[in-house]
Design a protein around this motif. Structure first.
Motif, short mmCIF file in Angstrom:
data_model
loop_
_atom_site.label_atom_id
_atom_site.label_comp_id
_atom_site.label_asym_id
_atom_site.label_seq_id
_atom_site.Cartn_x
_atom_site.Cartn_y
_atom_site.Cartn_z
N ARG A 86 34.42 31.75 -2.43
CA ARG A 86 35.51 32.30 -1.54
C ARG A 86 36.78 32.61 -2.50
O ARG A 86 36.96 32.39 -3.75
CB ARG A 86 35.93 30.98 -0.62
N THR A 87 37.80 33.05 -1.73
CA THR A 87 39.00 33.41 -2.55
C THR A 87 39.52 32.26 -2.92
O THR A 87 39.74 31.11 -2.29
CB THR A 87 40.25 34.24 -1.73
N CYS A 88 39.92 31.94 -4.18
CA CYS A 88 40.49 30.79 -5.01
C CYS A 88 42.07 30.83 -5.31
O CYS A 88 42.48 32.00 -5.65
CB CYS A 88 39.70 30.43 -6.14
N ALA A 129 43.73 28.23 5.49
CA ALA A 129 43.85 29.71 5.61
C ALA A 129 42.52 30.19 4.96
O ALA A 129 42.26 31.54 5.03
CB ALA A 129 44.93 30.07 4.82
N GLY A 130 41.49 29.50 4.60
CA GLY A 130 40.27 29.97 4.03
C GLY A 130 40.11 30.10 2.56
O GLY A 130 39.06 30.53 2.24
N GLY A 176 41.02 32.07 -14.64
CA GLY A 176 39.99 32.96 -14.32
C GLY A 176 39.54 32.72 -13.07
O GLY A 176 38.93 33.88 -12.61
N LEU A 177 39.33 31.66 -12.36
CA LEU A 177 38.72 31.52 -11.17
C LEU A 177 39.54 31.92 -10.05
O LEU A 177 39.24 32.40 -8.99
CB LEU A 177 38.38 30.00 -10.83
N ALA A 178 40.81 31.75 -10.29
CA ALA A 178 41.91 31.94 -9.18
C ALA A 178 42.50 33.48 -9.12
O ALA A 178 42.67 34.05 -10.09
CB ALA A 178 42.98 30.80 -9.53
N GLU A 191 38.41 42.16 -3.03
CA GLU A 191 36.75 41.75 -2.82
C GLU A 191 36.34 41.79 -4.22
O GLU A 191 36.67 42.61 -5.03
CB GLU A 191 36.06 42.88 -2.08
N PRO A 192 35.72 40.81 -4.83
CA PRO A 192 35.07 40.69 -6.02
C PRO A 192 34.03 41.62 -6.37
O PRO A 192 33.16 42.24 -5.22
CB PRO A 192 34.03 39.03 -6.05
#
Length: 369
Positions: free
Chosen positions: A111-113, A140-141, A219-221, A293-294
């Motif tokens: 998911r978006t982080c 909010a997901g 990096g994840l966020a 989107e990744p």
């Protein structure tokens, strides 16, 4: 896993754990030799040619297999930066971490982080804000990412428990630090969250591991929120790394009388967005159209354009050494000032790291060792 795939994973791990092979050098070795086994075979000759006195000692096959077995015994999963399940934003870093261990559910990383970080000795108001913010972001997901530290990190994880949160650890995925967060660690995993680390299972965190931990958080966020931070803090390092990666950086404004607000207020002066609640984070993310989107087709080892300036490798290395000092220099500046191609600079810096003459910083800059 087939025998061939198992051997590839083992050799990828061995190369990544080789002393003097950081993320930049790892990527260049894979680019040059095509796969980790060929890179390992080439290391002795390569290090002799670049003038290294003491030979490199890569991790042995048995050591790599022991690390893999230890991770599997925990129920953790080893993800290589070339794997389709490797988090896309991490894979897109320059350079990406060669691998990560993940303990728990991988779905939060899909998911978006958004990262929520801040002071260990946080105020009561800061802790309340971080927990509420994390709860609202989760609702909010979004997946809330933090570092499992005392204070703001712990409050953020606690607030996002119900929706799945990711904790990035400086030690191995089984290294609970601080020990007082043992219950929170267990709760994160029980609620469908996960632990993430570059380090092997069983590794106890050292001071040198925390900057790398901060790079993984950033990096994840897609966005990093600093709730409270003093002027010299790891949270500001995370924010700086995030800005360099093109992520959105937000800070919670605070009283100028509170030292814990000085770091966040300074970020605001430098152009960070104000965060007064989850809606500010969501608004900032909505503006990052390029990161919506990744890119799952991302190639961690893309071609780098013009391949050669025509200079000999020895000349290239010496030209780069003339530009370096004990203070780190960004690789883009080295390319610009040297007149060399990006591929030449990256290859030469990798060789110089192998020789022991150059070191890389967490942000990818190069300095004389």
């Amino acid at each position: 896993m087939t025998d061939r795939a198992a051997a590839f994973t083992r050799d990828w791990l061995r190369l990544a754990r080789t002393p003097s092979v950081g993320a930049v050098t790892f990527r260049e070795l894979i680019r040059r030799f095509g796969d980790p086994s060929h890179a390992l075979e080439a290391l002795p000759d390569l290090t002799r040619r670049v003038g290294r006195v003491a030979p490199l000692a890569p991790q042995t096959a048995a050591q790599a297999e022991d690390e893999i077995a230890a991770g599997e015994a925990l129920g953790a999963r080893l993800l290589l930066s070339c794997d389709p399940d490797f988090p896309a934003l991490l894979a897109a870093l320059d350079p990406p971490p060669p691998l990560i261990w993940v303990l728990g559910d991988l779905r939060p990383l899909e998911r978006t982080c958004a990262a929520v970080v801040g002071a260990r000795a946080a105020s009561a108001l800061g802790l309340r804000f971080a927990g509420t913010l994390a709860t609202e972001l989760g609702a909010a997901g979004l997946t809330v990412v933090s570092g499992l530290a005392r204070g703001i990190d712990g409050a953020a994880h606690q607030g996002a428990l119900a929706t799945g949160t990711a904790a990035v650890l400086a030690g191995g995925v089984d290294d609970i630090y601080p020990a007082q967060h043992a219950d929170l660690y267990a709760a994160i995993l029980a609620a469908g969250g996960c632990m993430v680390s570059e380090n092997p299972p069983g590794r106890t965190a050292t001071a040198a591991d925390f900057p790398r931990r901060n790079r993984i958080i950033a990096g994840l966020a897609r966005a990093v929120v600093v709730v409270e931070a003093e002027l010299r803090s790891g949270s500001l390092i995370t924010a700086r790394l995030a800005a360099e990666m093109g992520r959105e950086v937000l800070a919670v404004p605070g009283s100028p009388l509170d030292p814990r607000s000085r770091g966040g207020n300074d970020l605001l002066r430098q152009g960070a967005a104000v965060c007064e609640g989850a809606e500010d984070v969501l608004r900032a993310l909505a503006g990052l159209s390029g990161l919506a989107e990744p890119d799952r087709s991302f190639d961690p080892f893309p071609p780098t354009g013009r391949e050669s300036s025509g200079e000999s490798p020895d000349t290239v290395r010496e030209r780069i050494l003339d530009l370096l000092s004990p203070s780190p220099a960004p690789r883009d500046d080295i390319v610009r000032l040297s007149g060399l191609t990006t591929s030449e600079v990256n290859a030469a810096l990798a060789e110089l790291e192998l020789s022991g003459r150059v070191v890389f910083t967490t942000g990818g800059g190069a300095a004389l060792a």
